[in-house]
Design a protein around this motif. Structure first.
Motif, short mmCIF file in Angstrom:
data_model
loop_
_atom_site.label_atom_id
_atom_site.label_comp_id
_atom_site.label_asym_id
_atom_site.label_seq_id
_atom_site.Cartn_x
_atom_site.Cartn_y
_atom_site.Cartn_z
N ASN A 140 0.82 -1.22 0.00
CA ASN A 140 0.00 0.00 0.00
C ASN A 140 0.85 1.26 0.00
O ASN A 140 1.88 1.33 0.68
CB ASN A 140 -0.91 0.02 1.25
N SER A 143 0.82 7.49 1.06
CA SER A 143 0.15 8.79 0.89
C SER A 143 -0.39 8.90 -0.54
O SER A 143 0.12 8.23 -1.45
CB SER A 143 1.15 9.93 1.12
N PRO A 144 -1.39 9.74 -0.76
CA PRO A 144 -1.88 9.97 -2.12
C PRO A 144 -0.78 10.52 -3.04
O PRO A 144 -0.73 10.15 -4.22
CB PRO A 144 -3.00 11.01 -1.93
N SER A 145 0.11 11.35 -2.50
CA SER A 145 1.18 11.91 -3.34
C SER A 145 2.14 10.83 -3.81
O SER A 145 2.66 10.88 -4.93
CB SER A 145 1.93 13.02 -2.60
N ALA A 147 1.25 7.71 -4.40
CA ALA A 147 0.50 6.99 -5.45
C ALA A 147 0.60 7.75 -6.78
O ALA A 147 0.81 7.14 -7.83
CB ALA A 147 -0.96 6.83 -5.03
N GLU A 148 0.48 9.06 -6.71
CA GLU A 148 0.61 9.90 -7.92
C GLU A 148 2.03 9.81 -8.48
O GLU A 148 2.23 9.73 -9.69
CB GLU A 148 0.27 11.36 -7.59
N ASN A 188 6.97 12.07 2.88
CA ASN A 188 6.56 10.65 2.74
C ASN A 188 7.70 9.74 2.27
O ASN A 188 7.48 8.79 1.53
CB ASN A 188 5.36 10.53 1.79
#
Length: 196
Positions: A140, A143-145, A147-148, A188
């Motif tokens: 997983n 953080s969303p950043s 993933a981007e 992150n």
């Protein structure tokens, strides 16, 4: 030539140094794999005069690293040697410590495995390894950043991408290393510290 510059290096050099300095306090030499712009090398060698900092990278990155090294003019900072993870033999052997930052998500999974093969062969018997960068935990994103960022990496090169922490630890264990610290870092990222 104009020295290459990375804002990310500028932002993270002090937080990394804070954790790295105590870890490397008893070390005489460090090989940095993938010195990039050369900013980390200059900053760390200046802050840790007790150790010799050996830069390395692919040949096309040497001019930028050399420009940073020559301007710094530090006696414990050495000009880059050519190190290609595709090649089994490294230009330095029996290395007390290895440091790499923001490399394992850039290279392919095969080259990550090659990196650890090199560590197995060239790190000293009681050597240390420090790896900085983003990692996934249990598959997983943290953080969303991240993933981007991973999507951006894969769009640019399908072989690249943020690696799983557990896989890195598994490869390290196969290289005879044990994880001693997993530091949370700004933006992150993590700093993974291993000892043989």
């Amino acid at each position: 030539m104009t020295k290459p510059f990375s804002q990310a290096c500028e932002n993270n050099k002090d937080p990394i140094l804070q954790k790295l300095a105590p870890f490397l306090a008893d070390v005489a030499q460090v090989l940095e794999i993938g010195s990039g712009t050369g900013q980390h090398a200059v900053h760390f060698a200046n802050a840790m005069p007790n150790l010799k900092w050996q830069t390395s990278d692919l040949r096309h990155n040497h001019d930028g690293i050399i420009s940073w090294c020559e301007e710094a003019n530090l006696t414990n900072l050495t000009l880059p040697v050519e190190l290609d993870l595709n090649v089994d033999s490294w230009p330095v052997t029996d290395i007390p410590a290895i440091y790499t930052a923001n490399t394992l998500h850039i290279v392919s999974m095969t080259l990550v495995e090659q990196f650890f093969k090199g560590v197995t062969a060239h790190l000293a018997a009681a050597g240390k390894l420090a790896i900085y960068g983003p990692f996934n935990y249990q598959g997983n994103f943290t953080s969303p950043s991240n993933a981007e960022f991973d999507a951006f990496l894969k769009m640019r090169d399908p072989q690249s991408g943020i690696r799983d922490f557990e896989w890195i630890c598994e490869l390290a264990e196969q290289a005879g290393l044990a994880l001693v610290q997993d530091h949370a870092m700004p933006a992150n990222n993590r700093l993974l510290l291993f000892k043989r």
